[in-house]
Write an enzyme that holds these catalytic residues in place. Structure first.
Site, PDB file in Angstrom:
ATOM      1  N   ASP A 117       0.880  -1.149   0.147  1.00 26.30           N
ATOM      2  CA  ASP A 117       0.022  -0.067  -0.009  1.00 26.30           C
ATOM      3  C   ASP A 117       1.076   1.177  -0.030  1.00 26.30           C
ATOM      4  O   ASP A 117       1.717   1.457   0.856  1.00 26.30           O
ATOM      5  CB  ASP A 117      -0.876  -0.200   1.431  1.00 26.30           C
ATOM      6  CG  ASP A 117      -1.696   1.149   1.470  1.00 26.30           C
ATOM      7  OD1 ASP A 117      -2.457   1.512   0.315  1.00 26.30           O
ATOM      8  OD2 ASP A 117      -1.594   2.000   2.416  1.00 26.30           O
ATOM      9  N   THR A 153      -3.327   5.111  -3.779  1.00 22.09           N
ATOM     10  CA  THR A 153      -2.176   5.776  -3.069  1.00 22.09           C
ATOM     11  C   THR A 153      -0.929   5.735  -4.038  1.00 22.09           C
ATOM     12  O   THR A 153      -0.282   6.750  -4.298  1.00 22.09           O
ATOM     13  CB  THR A 153      -2.219   5.429  -1.811  1.00 22.09           C
ATOM     14  OG1 THR A 153      -1.906   4.159  -1.745  1.00 22.09           O
ATOM     15  CG2 THR A 153      -3.132   5.772  -1.028  1.00 22.09           C
ATOM     16  N   THR A 154      -0.749   4.467  -4.700  1.00 20.12           N
ATOM     17  CA  THR A 154       0.574   4.457  -5.571  1.00 20.12           C
ATOM     18  C   THR A 154       0.461   5.106  -6.733  1.00 20.12           C
ATOM     19  O   THR A 154       1.079   5.745  -7.191  1.00 20.12           O
ATOM     20  CB  THR A 154       0.573   2.722  -5.649  1.00 20.12           C
ATOM     21  OG1 THR A 154       0.903   2.071  -4.505  1.00 20.12           O
ATOM     22  CG2 THR A 154       2.028   2.554  -6.353  1.00 20.12           C
ATOM     23  N   ASP A 176      -8.993  -0.257   2.664  1.00 19.04           N
ATOM     24  CA  ASP A 176      -9.067   0.257   1.264  1.00 19.04           C
ATOM     25  C   ASP A 176     -10.428  -0.280   0.395  1.00 19.04           C
ATOM     26  O   ASP A 176     -11.064   0.312  -0.081  1.00 19.04           O
ATOM     27  CB  ASP A 176      -7.858  -0.414   0.572  1.00 19.04           C
ATOM     28  CG  ASP A 176      -6.768   0.309   0.750  1.00 19.04           C
ATOM     29  OD1 ASP A 176      -6.550   1.164   1.836  1.00 19.04           O
ATOM     30  OD2 ASP A 176      -5.715   0.305   0.251  1.00 19.04           O
TER      31      ASP A 176
END
Length: 543
Positions: free
Chosen positions: A60, A93-94, A390
């Protein structure tokens, strides 16, 4: 000759101009390289060991960047956008860090050639607005009236989020669990009403969803086994009272002259305790929870009267029980009545793995649920919890903002194609900036291919051709090692994830481009150096 002007404290580090801007872009590129390989279903995991020697295994983006403890001021911007994406949407997020890094990378050559940063910033902001408009235009609206179709779409969104996680083998099992958890909540979908409890041991498939509040039973005294373990429609007393006899503190002193006086003191202590217990019993409560310890005398007293008790309940669990079952935390036993007692349809204590859990089901006040996770290693359970968080966030967003798009790089390529076409109608330098923005968006499908070990050039060429022919949902198919229609393949994401990622990445890139000078203050003398003044001790003569 002009006198020298000193503006800042001696030792202040100041660097400015084009080299400083390039240095900031390089620092951001280093951050991107740290998490580049975690993107997508075939992304790799990172093992991070902190100062205390505690290991975290995760893919994550936000978790990794939080653990890295980055000190570079410009690179910290990327950490902030990953945190904001995690808080706002829960996933992507990445993606947001990769996009921001690639936008800066595309600018690097333009900056080196002497293009003014503000010309790029202006074009990037326009391109972002066009990109968001395009995403909203192509997004597919969810039909909320058809409950079966809605549930199916939400499960696919949750499955797409879990695709890139450590638990992707069990994604169907957990996607159903997550959708059930979110849809069981009230219309506002409060995140704090979904509890996640971890029980080491057993298989992942033994994880279960409990419709109500569940928490681990804390320390128990003798007599606990005699208490009933199941009640129908019980009243629940929520206390902040210590129900045990305690030894006096070290500094307390009582002077007695004879045995009778000492006996009076002991009797008074017992009477105070029994008075509290009698009041709790008379209130009609069948389940007694307290933040503070409940001793062996109280445990035995409640057992004799067919009551259940649990002491040292964690505050977070106590708050969730109040929200779900009603009632209030009382710090005295004198005002216990029906208005401050909670209630639920069924209370039960069950063994889950090596732990005993208190289950409050059929809560009357607020809808709530608890996911009990099973699994082997502690790190694995922690990563499973992050993955489910998530997925829960994604399902909540899909319910609130009822539009979905295809994943697997399909949206990015469609927006890239749209911006390229738009740039051809622009005269002047701005055309280059739009083309740079469009090229930066291709990092997502390219990285998905690289992480899966595919030939990214071949697949990207196929995808460009498909999108030029009007195949707007074509993206990378990791399973078939080819380009395919990801909407038909049920790789779906809420449109909000993409819009938020593009907005945050563009803002971060514009922020870093607008900085042309960095001034670092010198560290204060107290941080390791000797105190000013030579350190003369008392009585030591001046030299």
């Amino acid at each position: 000759m002009h006198p020298q002007i000193i503006l800042m404290k001696e030792g202040t580090d100041s660097s400015q101009g084009k080299p400083q801007l390039i240095s900031n872009i390089n620092a951001c590129a280093a951050v991107v390289d740290a998490i580049r390989t975690t993107l997508g279903p075939r992304g790799m995991d990172k093992l991070i060991v902190d100062q205390k020697g505690q290991a975290t295994i995760s893919n994550d983006g936000a978790t990794i960047l939080k653990q890295l403890d980055i000190v570079h001021p410009a690179a910290k911007t990327l950490v902030d956008i990953a945190k904001s994406q995690d808080a706002e949407v829960g996933d992507g997020t990445t993606t947001v860090v990769l996009l921001a890094g690639q936008l800066l990378d595309q600018c690097k050559s333009l900056i080196e050639e002497g293009v003014h940063p503000h010309a790029i910033i202006k074009a990037f902001r326009r391109a972002t607005n066009l990109a968001i408009t395009k995403i909203n235009e192509i997004a597919v609206k969810i039909n909320k009236s058809d409950k079966v179709e809605l549930r199916s779409i939400l499960e696919k969104c949750a499955g797409t989020s879990l695709n890139s996680k450590l638990i992707h083998q069990q994604k169907d099992f957990f996607a159903k669990m997550v959708v059930e958890a979110v849809t069981s909540l009230d219309t506002l979908l409060p995140l704090d009403m979904i509890g996640i409890k971890k029980v080491p041991g057993g298989a992942l498939e033994e994880s279960r969803l409990i419709d109500g509040v569940a928490f681990k039973k804390t320390f128990s005294y003798a007599g606990f086994e005699m208490q009933p373990k199941r009640y129908d429609s019980p009243k629940i007393a929520l206390l902040n009272i210590e129900l045990e006899l305690k030894a006096e503190r070290d500094n307390a002193e009582i002077r007695v002259s004879n045995v009778e006086e000492y006996q009076k003191i002991v009797d008074t202590e017992w009477n105070i305790l029994y008075e509290k217990l009698d009041l709790i019993h008379k209130s009609g409560a069948k389940v007694v929870l307290s933040k503070l310890p409940i001793g062996d005398v109280a445990t035995q007293y409640f057992a004799d009267r067919d009551m259940f008790c649990a002491g040292r309940v964690v505050e977070e669990d106590m708050k969730r029980t109040i929200k779900a079952c009603g009632g209030a935390i009382m710090s005295t036993a004198h005002d216990l009545n029906d208005s401050v007692l909670g209630s639920c349809k069924l209370f039960e204590e069950k063994q889950i793995g090596a732990d005993r859990f208190n289950l409050f089901m059929g809560c009357l006040q607020t809808k709530t649920c608890t996911i009990v996770l099973r699994g082997g290693a502690e790190q694995f359970l922690e990563e499973t919890e992050r993955s489910l968080h998530d997925a829960i966030m994604i399902v909540r967003r899909a319910l609130k903002h009822d539009a979905v798009v295809a994943g697997g790089g399909a949206v990015e390529l469609e927006v890239s194609r749209h911006l390229r076409e738009h740039s051809r109608a622009i005269a002047g330098k701005e055309q280059l900036f739009f083309a740079a923005y469009a090229k930066a968006l291709e990092i997502i499908p390219r990285q998905l291919c690289d992480n899966a070990g595919f030939d990214s050039t071949t697949i990207l060429n196929k995808l460009r051709a498909r999108h030029a022919e009007g195949g707007k949902w074509y993206g990378v198919d990791v399973a078939r090692e080819d380009a395919s229609d990801n909407f038909e393949g049920c790789v779906w994401e809420p449109a909000l994830v993409k819009i938020n990622a593009l907005t945050a990445a563009s803002e971060a890139a514009c922020l870093i481009l607008s900085v042309d000078e960095t001034i670092k203050s010198p560290r204060s003398a107290q941080e390791g150096g000797p105190m000013p003044g030579g350190g003369r001790g008392r009585g030591r003569p001046m030299m």
